[in-house]
Design a protein around this motif. Structure first.
Motif, PDB file in Angstrom:
ATOM      1  N   GLN B 384       0.837  -1.227   0.000  1.00  0.00           N
ATOM      2  CA  GLN B 384       0.000   0.000   0.000  1.00  0.00           C
ATOM      3  C   GLN B 384       0.859   1.259   0.000  1.00  0.00           C
ATOM      4  N   SER B 385       2.164   1.048  -0.035  1.00  0.00           N
ATOM      5  CA  SER B 385       3.055   2.209  -0.015  1.00  0.00           C
ATOM      6  C   SER B 385       2.766   3.082  -1.227  1.00  0.00           C
ATOM      7  N   PRO B 386       2.969   4.403  -1.085  1.00  0.00           N
ATOM      8  CA  PRO B 386       2.755   5.290  -2.236  1.00  0.00           C
ATOM      9  C   PRO B 386       3.668   4.939  -3.407  1.00  0.00           C
ATOM     10  N   VAL B 387       4.806   4.294  -3.105  1.00  0.00           N
ATOM     11  CA  VAL B 387       5.756   3.984  -4.170  1.00  0.00           C
ATOM     12  C   VAL B 387       5.782   2.477  -4.401  1.00  0.00           C
ATOM     13  N   HIS B 388       5.602   2.104  -5.636  1.00  0.00           N
ATOM     14  CA  HIS B 388       5.751   0.677  -5.971  1.00  0.00           C
ATOM     15  C   HIS B 388       6.969   0.563  -6.873  1.00  0.00           C
ATOM     16  N   ASN B 389       7.984  -0.179  -6.373  1.00  0.00           N
ATOM     17  CA  ASN B 389       9.240  -0.280  -7.099  1.00  0.00           C
ATOM     18  C   ASN B 389       9.395  -1.654  -7.741  1.00  0.00           C
ATOM     19  N   GLN B 390       9.943  -1.629  -8.942  1.00  0.00           N
ATOM     20  CA  GLN B 390      10.237  -2.883  -9.637  1.00  0.00           C
ATOM     21  C   GLN B 390      11.735  -2.872  -9.941  1.00  0.00           C
ATOM     22  N   THR B 391      12.366  -3.969  -9.671  1.00  0.00           N
ATOM     23  CA  THR B 391      13.812  -4.065  -9.905  1.00  0.00           C
ATOM     24  C   THR B 391      14.081  -5.075 -11.019  1.00  0.00           C
ATOM     25  N   VAL B 392      14.916  -4.660 -11.951  1.00  0.00           N
ATOM     26  CA  VAL B 392      15.266  -5.565 -13.059  1.00  0.00           C
ATOM     27  C   VAL B 392      16.756  -5.455 -13.323  1.00  0.00           C
TER      28      VAL B 392
END
Lengths: 301, 734
Positions: B384-392
């Motif tokens: 639910q965090s304001p930031v959704h991070n994706q790592t590649v």
């Protein structure tokens, strides 16, 4: 000195009624001022001694008396009149003019001057005559040395009124013929006439071996023309009127007048006529002095 | 004969009634006649000399009187004529055979002209005055029309002889909400005058009419001695050599005006369901205090709050309010003040992109490289965090559609292919935010060649070039007085450890002179840049000189490049980097009047004709730059403030929708104070008294141009002549 000046001030004179009083006033004031008559002439009979005063002719110093007394005395003689003065008074209409700054009209001033001289002359046992004239001779008083003659002269002077047109040339010619005895002719006039005619008349008088003295009398207004407003100048002696802006014409008028005066003066000088221009606001003693002082240095008028 | 009529009709009077006083010209004659009737009389003995003098000078006297009479009469005539305000139609130029005038009307189109002191605004008055000038002009005159704005706009460039159509052009003028740019207007006017001079030789004379409120902010520079003022005065000098310059002053003394001068969001991004806060600045530009002014704010045109404020004369007030957007998408926040005589600046809009979550992508040479970044971007790890991070890994970079991410962090990526470089440029053009961390894998020459080429500015991605690795240990950052927004949050927060962050190795960054927009946000203690950022291609790019992980090590000593990832300052720095990277998004959807709106064409709309609806409800086709990758649309004619809505083609799934772009006024024109016309260059003929006179402003100008003054000077000269004549002629009669 101030008191003396008032004696001759035209304003003061204007307050004195009667020409006789005016003349007396002038002469007495004048004599008391100079302490000496200008009309001493040659004489034959010794009369008396008088203490020497500066200005006395050294020829009359009595050296014998000086040798005795170490004092200077001059000899005075019984006078033998040899002077006949003819007083000619212009009584034309122009002489009756009195400007705004003057206390006496030219005629009144001339009368004072003439009466004063008559008084002086008669006091010195000389003879004085009188003629009044405009276009013609109005009256003629034969010269006489009798002291009572003064009364007659003053009467004629007082009777004179300014009227008529001037005709100096013919009058002088006429008088030159009538005045048989050689003498002094004294003219009182504004000389408002044609210069040629005037000078010809004077020349005639000189030709008859008269000594001529001219008093030309002018009002201060005539000499200065002090008018500023639009003015109608009404001609005297039957001349036309002039309606004009005085300021615009002032210089031109003064030039005309000066040219006339110069011509008269030069004409008089050429004929050895004694000429004096008199302003009617001038104290009379100044006039008398200017005329008589040179004569006082001479032996005889 | 025609000339005679031309002269007669070319002459006029502003105050005809005054001519009745011409009867007074007979006064000198009457006085003269009266003087001749009113005189004093005196007898005069020496009349012969007077007669002779009068005879000799009769002609000169008469001449003098006539001359003086004529001079005195002329004095009265000149004074009365001057008071009657005479003018020459065509400013006297009709007297010259073939003389025709080119009249260039410059109408001030800045929004201060919308001030409405009466039932008509200044702009409406200016239009009416322009029509009067045209109608009062001669039939052989020609007209051109310029609107003074920012920039100035040519409305009628070719001299129009037909007044009917020209008047229609004037009447159809519409006020812009821009500020006025005097310098560009003067340059444009000069160019037009030169062109008309060259192409229309029969138009021998030029007149330029400025119909303006003489706003201080526009005209004051022309009265000052600074370089800008000197330049303006030079422009006016040059123009006045070619044309007469006439200024109609439409301003009022001491006007009152309130304005909303700022509306801003306090957070760098807005997430649906989270509170967003806004600050509003209000200003009183008048001289009277304005108490209990109502300030209302609305979201998507629905009022959501209001308050009362007191505004002292010349003073400001601030209002803050918060709002929670429940749904993602483009929302519009607006603030409005109570109505006053100038309403344009009483309202301000802010287009706010609201996200359900901020999506970030971390690309690393190895998982270790992005580990700390991932933690810092979403410290709680909550979905639910304001930031959704994706790592590649870096190999996946070319396979992703970067457009779906709000920000992309690249950590210790060794090198980029040309394809990847193009992707990054495209991403920036879409408004994306790139953050580069370096490290031991980075090949600087590849970075410089592909991402920081000085020769190919269109392909540039980095804000600085990479130099050699610096191995001197640095234990201090220089916050540069916390001027940059990136580090501003650290001001007074020494315990956050920003300044004491240890860095052992880093790349020496250099900013070429040709990249003036690049800014150093944070520096090392030795002055070398630590973080450099730049707005580029519509997006934002940030370059950090050192690594984002402990995995980058010195190959000789095995020590990490920096221990920053483990330092307390790391999380706030990464959060601020994210804010900076996405901050451009709100700027893309907000602008000022006169600025060009531009944005990538949404993927779903490519190939379709796009329309932008301006605040007045008109649809305008937008220009699509197809050679740009991605294609962009642009719209330059933002002449009004308000919301511009880009229409989106309906798809099968949704009805047609719009994206709102907020355009606000630059409040420089809200200050309605006038410049003192006395201080304007003398070449400008300022007409301030035209209002009291309903007709014929040209006549007014001519009067002001000095016809009456010339007459008065003439009268003065004659007075002196009269005195001289009276004195001299009086003397010359001698």
């Amino acid at each position: 000195m101030a008191q003396k000046t008032t004696y001759f001030d035209p304003e003061t004179l204007a307050k004195i009624q009667g020409l006789s009083l005016r003349a007396q006033h002038i002469v007495e004031g004048y004599i008391s001022g100079v302490h000496r008559s200008p009309f001493h002439g040659y004489s034959i009979e010794f009369a008396e001694h008088r203490e020497y005063a500066p200005g006395d002719d050294l020829r009359y110093v009595d050296w014998k008396v000086f040798g005795k007394t170490d004092k200077y005395y001059v000899k005075q003689y019984e006078e033998e009149t040899n002077l006949i003065a003819y007083l000619l008074l212009d009584t034309s209409e122009s002489m009756a003019y009195r400007g705004p700054q003057a206390s006496l009209s030219k005629l009144e001033y001339a009368k004072c001057l003439a009466a004063s001289l008559a008084y002086l002359i008669l006091q010195q046992q000389d003879s004085a005559g009188l003629a009044t004239f405009a276009g013609q001779i109005h009256s003629l008083v034969r010269p006489s040395g009798n002291p009572s003659h003064l009364k007659q002269l003053l009467h004629v002077l007082e009777q004179a009124t300014g009227a008529g047109k001037t005709a100096t040339g013919p009058i002088f010619h006429d008088l030159a013929e009538r005045l048989n005895k050689r003498g002094m002719v004294i003219v009182f006039s504004d000389l408002f006439d044609r210069p040629e005619s005037l000078l010809a008349g004077l020349k005639h008088l000189r030709h008859r071996r008269h000594e001529v003295m001219v008093f030309q009398l002018l009002d201060p207004a005539e000499l200065e023309f002090p008018f500023r407003q639009m003015t109608r100048f009404k001609g005297l002696e039957q001349l036309d009127d002039v309606l004009t802006d005085p300021q615009a014409l002032r210089e031109a008028y003064l030039n005309e007048l000066q040219a006339f005066l110069k011509r008269v003066k030069v004409g008089c000088r050429e004929q050895r006529v004694d000429y004096t221009l008199v302003r009617t606001d001038q104290p009379i003693d100044m006039v008398l002095t200017s005329v008589l002082a040179p004569r006082m240095s001479q032996a005889k008028l | 004969m025609n000339h005679v009529f031309a002269v007669l009709f070319a002459f006029g009077f502003g105050n005809l009634a005054m001519l009745g006083w011409l009867a007074a010209a007979s006064a000198p004659l009457l006085i003269h006649l009266w003087n001749r009737r009113k005189y004093q009389e005196t007898e005069w003995a020496a009349i012969e000399f007077l007669l002779a003098a009068a005879r000799r000078n009769a002609r000169r006297l008469q001449l003098r009187q006539w001359v003086l009479l004529a001079v005195r009469t002329a004095i009265v005539v000149l004074v009365v004529t001057a008071l009657a305000e005479p003018f020459f139609d065509q400013l006297g130029m009709r007297f010259m055979p073939g003389g025709r005038t080119h009249k260039l009307l410059v109408v001030d189109g800045s929004y201060s002209m919308d001030y409405r002191p009466t039932d008509r605004s200044r702009f409406e008055q200016a239009k009416q005055l322009a029509v009067q000038i045209v109608e009062a002009s001669g039939p052989s005159d020609a007209f051109t029309l310029v609107m003074m704005g920012s920039p100035a706009q040519v409305i009628v460039g070719t001299p129009a002889l037909e007044t009917g159509s020209f008047v229609k052009e004037i009447e159809s003028l519409r006020l812009t909400h821009a500020a006025a740019d005097l310098s560009s207007t003067l340059a444009l006017v000069r160019k037009m005058v030169e062109r008309v001079t060259a192409k229309h030789r029969r138009l021998e004379h030029h007149e330029v009419y400025f119909l303006t409120d003489l706003g201080r902010n526009t005209w004051a520079p022309a009265t000052q001695d600074d370089p800008a003022g000197v330049e303006l005065q030079r422009q006016i000098d040059q123009l006045s050599a070619q044309a007469r310059l006439i200024v109609f002053d439409l301003g009022q003394p001491e006007p009152e005006n309130l304005a909303v001068v700022h509306l801003k969001r306090n957070e760098p991004f807005t997430i649906a369901g989270h509170q967003a806060t806004f600050d509003v600045n209000l200003r009183n530009f008048g001289t009277r205090p304005r108490l209990r002014q109502v300030v209302q704010w609305a979201v998507d045109d629905r009022p959501v709050g209001e308050t009362l404020v007191d505004l002292p004369p010349g003073g400001e007030a601030s209002v803050s309010f918060g709002h929670r957007f429940e749904t993602p998408g483009q929302h519009v926040v607006s603030v409005q003040l109570s109505p006053d005589l100038l309403e344009v600046d009483n309202r301000r809009w802010l287009s706010v992109p609201v996200k359900s979550q901020l999506r970030t992508l971390c690309v690393g040479s190895q998982p270790q490289a992005t580990k700390y970044l991932d933690l810092a971007l979403n410290p709680t790890g909550s979905r639910q965090s304001p930031v959704h991070n994706q790592t590649v890994p870096e190999s996946a970079l070319s396979e992703l559609d970067l457009g779906q991410f709000d920000s992309v962090f690249l950590a210790n990526v060794g090198q980029f292919t040309k394809t990847e470089a193009r992707l990054l440029v495209r991403y920036l053009r879409q408004g994306g935010g790139l953050v580069f961390f370096l490290g031991d894998q980075v090949i600087p020459s590849r970075y410089n060649a592909l991402l920081a080429s000085e020769r190919r500015p269109g392909e540039r991605v980095l804000p600085a070039r990479l130099g050699p690795i610096v191995q001197e240990a640095q234990y201090r950052f220089d916050a540069l007085d916390y001027r940059h927004p990136l580090v501003r949050v650290f001001r007074g927060q020494e315990q956050a450890g920003l300044l004491t962050t240890p860095v052992y190795r880093y790349f020496q960054l250099t900013i070429p002179a040709a990249w003036p927009e690049a800014q150093v946000a944070l520096a090392f203690a030795d002055g070398r840049p630590a973080i450099v950022e730049e707005s580029l291609h519509g997006g934002r790019t940030v370059l950090v000189a050192t690594a984002a992980s402990l995995a980058s090590v010195d190959p000789v000593t095995g020590n990490p490049w920096t221990t920053m990832p483990a330092w307390p300052s790391f999380v706030p720095i990464v959060q601020e980097l994210l804010a900076l990277a996405v901050g451009n998004q709100i700027e893309q959807s907000n602008g000022l009047v006169g600025q060009t709106l531009s944005a990538p064409v949404p993927a779903a709309q490519r190939g379709a004709a796009l329309n932008l609806r301006s605040p007045d409800g008109q649809d305008h086709p937008v220009t699509v730059l197809t050679d740009s990758d991605p294609p962009r649309w642009t719209f330059a004619k933002t002449v009004e403030s308000g919301l511009y809505q880009l229409g989106l083609r309906s798809s099968a799934e949704s009805a047609s929708a719009t994206i709102s772009y907020a355009v606000n006024v630059a409040t420089v024109e809200s200050d309605l104070a006038k410049v003192d016309s006395q201080h304007l260059p003398e070449d400008l003929l300022v007409e301030t008294e035209w209002r009291g006179l309903n007709a014929d402003p040209v006549g007014q100008i001519s009067r002001r141009a000095g016809v009456h003054r010339m007459l008065l000077y003439g009268a003065l000269g004659l007075l002196l002549l009269e005195t001289c004549l009276a004195w001299r002629l009086g003397r010359s009669l001698a």
